[in-house]
Design a protein around this motif. Structure first.
Motif, PDB file in Angstrom:
ATOM      1  N   ASN A 126      14.799  10.143  -3.797  1.00  0.00           N
ATOM      2  CA  ASN A 126      15.011  11.585  -3.874  1.00  0.00           C
ATOM      3  C   ASN A 126      13.714  12.352  -3.672  1.00  0.00           C
ATOM      4  N   SER A 127      12.567  11.682  -3.903  1.00  0.00           N
ATOM      5  CA  SER A 127      11.285  12.355  -3.703  1.00  0.00           C
ATOM      6  C   SER A 127      10.596  11.938  -2.403  1.00  0.00           C
ATOM      7  N   THR A 128      10.756  10.672  -2.019  1.00  0.00           N
ATOM      8  CA  THR A 128      10.059  10.186  -0.830  1.00  0.00           C
ATOM      9  C   THR A 128      10.953  10.127   0.404  1.00  0.00           C
ATOM     10  N   GLY A 129      12.258  10.305   0.216  1.00  0.00           N
ATOM     11  CA  GLY A 129      13.163  10.201   1.350  1.00  0.00           C
ATOM     12  C   GLY A 129      13.121   8.814   1.960  1.00  0.00           C
ATOM     13  N   THR A 130      13.057   8.752   3.275  1.00  0.00           N
ATOM     14  CA  THR A 130      13.056   7.472   3.979  1.00  0.00           C
ATOM     15  C   THR A 130      11.665   7.085   4.472  1.00  0.00           C
ATOM     16  N   SER A 131      10.606   7.729   3.955  1.00  0.00           N
ATOM     17  CA  SER A 131       9.257   7.519   4.492  1.00  0.00           C
ATOM     18  C   SER A 131       8.716   6.115   4.226  1.00  0.00           C
ATOM     19  N   LYS A 132       9.226   5.423   3.207  1.00  0.00           N
ATOM     20  CA  LYS A 132       8.745   4.074   2.891  1.00  0.00           C
ATOM     21  C   LYS A 132       9.558   2.999   3.599  1.00  0.00           C
ATOM     22  N   MET A 133      10.483   3.414   4.447  1.00  0.00           N
ATOM     23  CA  MET A 133      11.321   2.474   5.193  1.00  0.00           C
ATOM     24  C   MET A 133      10.863   2.428   6.640  1.00  0.00           C
ATOM     25  N   GLY A 134      10.892   1.231   7.246  1.00  0.00           N
ATOM     26  CA  GLY A 134      10.517   1.130   8.646  1.00  0.00           C
ATOM     27  C   GLY A 134      10.510  -0.296   9.132  1.00  0.00           C
ATOM     28  N   VAL A 135       9.924  -0.501  10.290  1.00  0.00           N
ATOM     29  CA  VAL A 135       9.771  -1.827  10.893  1.00  0.00           C
ATOM     30  C   VAL A 135       8.289  -2.155  10.882  1.00  0.00           C
ATOM     31  N   THR A 136       7.912  -3.240  10.217  1.00  0.00           N
ATOM     32  CA  THR A 136       6.503  -3.585  10.081  1.00  0.00           C
ATOM     33  C   THR A 136       5.911  -4.048  11.407  1.00  0.00           C
TER      34      THR A 136
ATOM     35  N   ILE B 238      10.203  -6.151 -12.985  1.00  0.00           N
ATOM     36  CA  ILE B 238       8.896  -5.822 -13.562  1.00  0.00           C
ATOM     37  C   ILE B 238       7.955  -5.208 -12.526  1.00  0.00           C
ATOM     38  N   ASN B 239       7.746  -5.902 -11.423  1.00  0.00           N
ATOM     39  CA  ASN B 239       6.665  -5.532 -10.511  1.00  0.00           C
ATOM     40  C   ASN B 239       7.126  -4.782  -9.265  1.00  0.00           C
ATOM     41  N   GLY B 240       8.431  -4.622  -9.086  1.00  0.00           N
ATOM     42  CA  GLY B 240       8.915  -3.935  -7.888  1.00  0.00           C
ATOM     43  C   GLY B 240       8.515  -4.657  -6.628  1.00  0.00           C
ATOM     44  N   ASN B 241       8.794  -5.977  -6.575  1.00  0.00           N
ATOM     45  CA  ASN B 241       8.245  -6.804  -5.505  1.00  0.00           C
ATOM     46  C   ASN B 241       9.162  -7.990  -5.216  1.00  0.00           C
ATOM     47  N   ASN B 242       8.994  -8.591  -4.057  1.00  0.00           N
ATOM     48  CA  ASN B 242       9.501  -9.927  -3.743  1.00  0.00           C
ATOM     49  C   ASN B 242      11.032 -10.064  -3.787  1.00  0.00           C
ATOM     50  N   TYR B 243      11.717  -9.370  -2.926  1.00  0.00           N
ATOM     51  CA  TYR B 243      13.138  -9.614  -2.760  1.00  0.00           C
ATOM     52  C   TYR B 243      13.579  -9.091  -1.393  1.00  0.00           C
ATOM     53  N   TYR B 244      14.695  -9.596  -0.959  1.00  0.00           N
ATOM     54  CA  TYR B 244      15.384  -9.070   0.221  1.00  0.00           C
ATOM     55  C   TYR B 244      16.696  -8.457  -0.248  1.00  0.00           C
TER      56      TYR B 244
ATOM     57  N   THR C 268       7.236  -0.500   2.567  1.00  0.00           N
ATOM     58  CA  THR C 268       7.753  -1.024   1.312  1.00  0.00           C
ATOM     59  C   THR C 268       9.123  -1.652   1.516  1.00  0.00           C
ATOM     60  N   TYR C 269       9.930  -1.007   2.355  1.00  0.00           N
ATOM     61  CA  TYR C 269      11.236  -1.534   2.733  1.00  0.00           C
ATOM     62  C   TYR C 269      11.203  -1.765   4.239  1.00  0.00           C
ATOM     63  N   ALA C 270      11.144  -3.041   4.625  1.00  0.00           N
ATOM     64  CA  ALA C 270      10.967  -3.398   6.033  1.00  0.00           C
ATOM     65  C   ALA C 270      12.278  -3.934   6.591  1.00  0.00           C
TER      66      ALA C 270
ATOM     67  N   SER D 115       0.804  -1.219   0.000  1.00  0.00           N
ATOM     68  CA  SER D 115       0.000   0.000   0.000  1.00  0.00           C
ATOM     69  C   SER D 115       0.839   1.272   0.000  1.00  0.00           C
ATOM     70  N   MET D 116       2.096   1.168   0.429  1.00  0.00           N
ATOM     71  CA  MET D 116       2.971   2.346   0.421  1.00  0.00           C
ATOM     72  C   MET D 116       3.632   2.579  -0.938  1.00  0.00           C
ATOM     73  N   GLY D 117       3.588   1.569  -1.806  1.00  0.00           N
ATOM     74  CA  GLY D 117       4.163   1.774  -3.123  1.00  0.00           C
ATOM     75  C   GLY D 117       4.971   0.598  -3.620  1.00  0.00           C
ATOM     76  N   ILE D 118       5.651   0.835  -4.738  1.00  0.00           N
ATOM     77  CA  ILE D 118       6.463  -0.172  -5.395  1.00  0.00           C
ATOM     78  C   ILE D 118       7.878  -0.138  -4.830  1.00  0.00           C
ATOM     79  N   ALA D 119       8.469  -1.321  -4.659  1.00  0.00           N
ATOM     80  CA  ALA D 119       9.843  -1.408  -4.132  1.00  0.00           C
ATOM     81  C   ALA D 119      10.821  -1.339  -5.296  1.00  0.00           C
ATOM     82  N   ASP D 120      10.944  -0.154  -5.904  1.00  0.00           N
ATOM     83  CA  ASP D 120      11.739  -0.013  -7.120  1.00  0.00           C
ATOM     84  C   ASP D 120      13.146   0.504  -6.864  1.00  0.00           C
ATOM     85  N   LEU D 121      13.469   0.829  -5.617  1.00  0.00           N
ATOM     86  CA  LEU D 121      14.800   1.356  -5.278  1.00  0.00           C
ATOM     87  C   LEU D 121      15.140   2.579  -6.130  1.00  0.00           C
ATOM     88  N   SER D 122      14.130   3.391  -6.427  1.00  0.00           N
ATOM     89  CA  SER D 122      14.371   4.480  -7.370  1.00  0.00           C
ATOM     90  C   SER D 122      13.846   5.839  -6.922  1.00  0.00           C
ATOM     91  N   ASP D 123      12.987   5.896  -5.947  1.00  0.00           N
ATOM     92  CA  ASP D 123      12.273   7.152  -5.700  1.00  0.00           C
ATOM     93  C   ASP D 123      12.676   7.855  -4.412  1.00  0.00           C
TER      94      ASP D 123
END
Length: 477
Positions: free
Chosen positions: A246-256, A329-335, A263-265, A236-244
């Motif tokens: 510069n615009s989102t900062g660290t807001s998509k990173m955290g501890v679930t 393709i989908n920005g998903n499913n990796y560590y 997106t990045y847990a 729900s926070m977005g795609i895990a594309d390792l690309s954004d």
């Protein structure tokens, strides 16, 4: 007749195992190890065997598991259970592990309907994924060096082999960053029931945490195990594309937690290291971003900061097996893992939607391997890597090696290996859930053009063979 053998698992460097009764119909004997014969992951993850795993709950704890699911199917709350692993007449055990639901869209209640407690008379069991944490209640007491495993049913894979084949292929191709995987027979035992419930053939997958790191450090593949492991997922926070960043900062990173999926847990160093880990990930990508594609400056940065060969191997396997629910393709499913020296290791994960199971791509067999996903700005890591001609050439070489080497994915050899896997498990598939009771040469019913794994030609059309089609496409590069 069930025996009541008691045993202790003498784990190395991780404390003394505990004692539980055996709940399966065997003549198993206690294990006394004097060397490492039964302590390595090759013994545990063995594609020549289908060992028995029994997970035993008290009725109260099993009902708590069901209630937690009813309260929130996405919960990450562990409940205690006993765990045993039996292979070749030897049984290894823990009497206190944590068990919780696993899966994203595939989470299921393993018994009955919502709101129903355990019924020990007319029980309706359901296949479901389980996560097992060996260190949840006994800190440091890992199992075969692992702190956790995933027990996964073969949802959407009537062939019972796709993900197992893929993880095996990674390791055959020396892509050691991929988790290990193999088969098991799963029993769920609720104390007080007359017998355990047989859930059938499951996949057992190595968890990506401290134990994963320690194993690879022991093998000399990683320099340390004290860095930061992240799980990346499209949510729900977005795609895990390792690309954004510069615009989102660290807001998509955290501890679930039970109600927030980042997106990045972060999965290690969560209590004290979150802010530093966020900054490390941010800096890694933002320092790479301005470096000119194809430049010597970029190449030097990548070689200093990335396990380049491992990610090229992972990308090649990923495309060869037709994995579209991925980073590219989908920005998903990796560590991924950052060593303490800030080197990035890509870790492929979740390979059930493969080998001709189509989804976002219209045809996973014929899709251009050099443009599997976008090579534009939104997949910065792939764009930067493949802009280096040497790396793109290596990637193409790896693809061709995969589909021509009989030890890897050469069509005749791959077909024979699929047959061997299915023969190994076929007698164990029938189970007490009444679900998925047959092995068949099909992919998921949704979004599938009808690829076969065992028969067919290389046309890329319905009824054709995935391995032959993929080899034809790659050999034209």
């Amino acid at each position: 007749m069930a025996c009541n053998v008691h045993f202790t698992y003498p784990d190395d460097n991780q404390g003394t195992g505990t004692v539980i009764p055996d709940t399966t119909d065997t003549t198993s004997q206690p294990v006394t190890d004097t060397d490492d014969t039964h302590r390595n992951l090759q013994y545990l993850f063995d594609l020549q065997a289908v060992p028995v795993i029994t997970v035993t709950f008290t009725e109260a704890d099993w009902n708590r598991y069901l209630q937690n699911f009813d309260n929130n199917p996405n919960n990450r709350q562990y409940v205690p259970a006993a765990f045993s692993f039996e292979k070749e007449g030897k049984v290894f055990a823990r009497d206190s592990v944590g068990v919780r639901p696993r899966g994203n869209t595939s989470r299921r209640r393993p018994e009955g309907d919502y709101g129903q407690p355990h019924n020990n008379v007319n029980t309706q069991w359901h296949h479901a994924h389980f996560g097992v944490c060996f260190t949840e209640y006994t800190t440091g007491q890992r199992f075969f060096g692992m702190d956790r495993i995933v027990l996964k049913w073969f949802k959407d894979d009537p062939s019972y082999c796709r993900e197992v084949f893929c993880y095996d292929l990674f390791r055959r191709f020396e892509c050691w960053s991929a988790p290990r995987s193999s088969y098991c027979r799963l029993y769920i035992k609720v104390e007080g029931d007359s017998k355990p419930a047989y859930f059938g053939v499951y996949e057992m997958i190595e968890g990506v945490r401290k134990g994963y790191l320690a194993d690879r450090m022991k093998e000399g593949l990683l320099p340390d195990d004290g860095g930061n492991v992240w799980k990346a997922a499209y949510n729900s926070m977005g795609i895990a594309d390792l690309s954004d960043f510069n615009s989102t900062g660290t807001s998509k990173m955290g501890v679930t937690d039970d109600y927030t999926d980042f997106t990045y847990a972060l999965k290690t160093n969560k209590k004290k290291g979150l802010e530093a880990a966020k900054q490390e990930l941010y800096d890694f990508m933002e320092q790479m971003r301005p470096l000119p594609s194809g430049s010597e400056e970029l190449k030097q940065y990548l070689e200093e900061h990335i396990f380049v060969d491992q990610i090229l191997r992972a990308l090649a396997v990923n495309v060869a097996v037709g994995m579209w629910d991925d980073y590219w393709i989908n920005g998903n499913n990796y560590y991924f893992y950052f060593t303490t020296a800030h080197q990035f290791l890509f870790i492929p994960y979740d390979y059930d939607n493969t080998l001709g199971t189509n989804g976002i791509v219209s045809n996973a067999g014929t899709q251009d391997p050099l443009n599997w996903g976008s090579r534009g700005g939104e997949r910065l890591l792939v764009r930067k890597l493949l802009s280096i001609k040497e790396y793109e050439d290596t990637y193409k070489t790896y693809l061709k090696q995969l589909v021509t080497d009989p030890e890897l994915m050469q069509p005749d050899a791959a077909i024979a290996r699929i047959r061997q896997l299915q023969q190994l498990i076929s007698q164990y598939v029938s189970n007490d859930t009444g679900e998925d009771m047959t092995v068949s040469d099909k992919a998921a019913s949704w979004g599938d053009i009808g690829y076969s794994l065992l028969t067919g030609n290389d046309s890329g059309k319905s009824g054709s063979n995935f391995f032959r089609t993929k080899a034809k496409v790659i050999n034209k590069l």
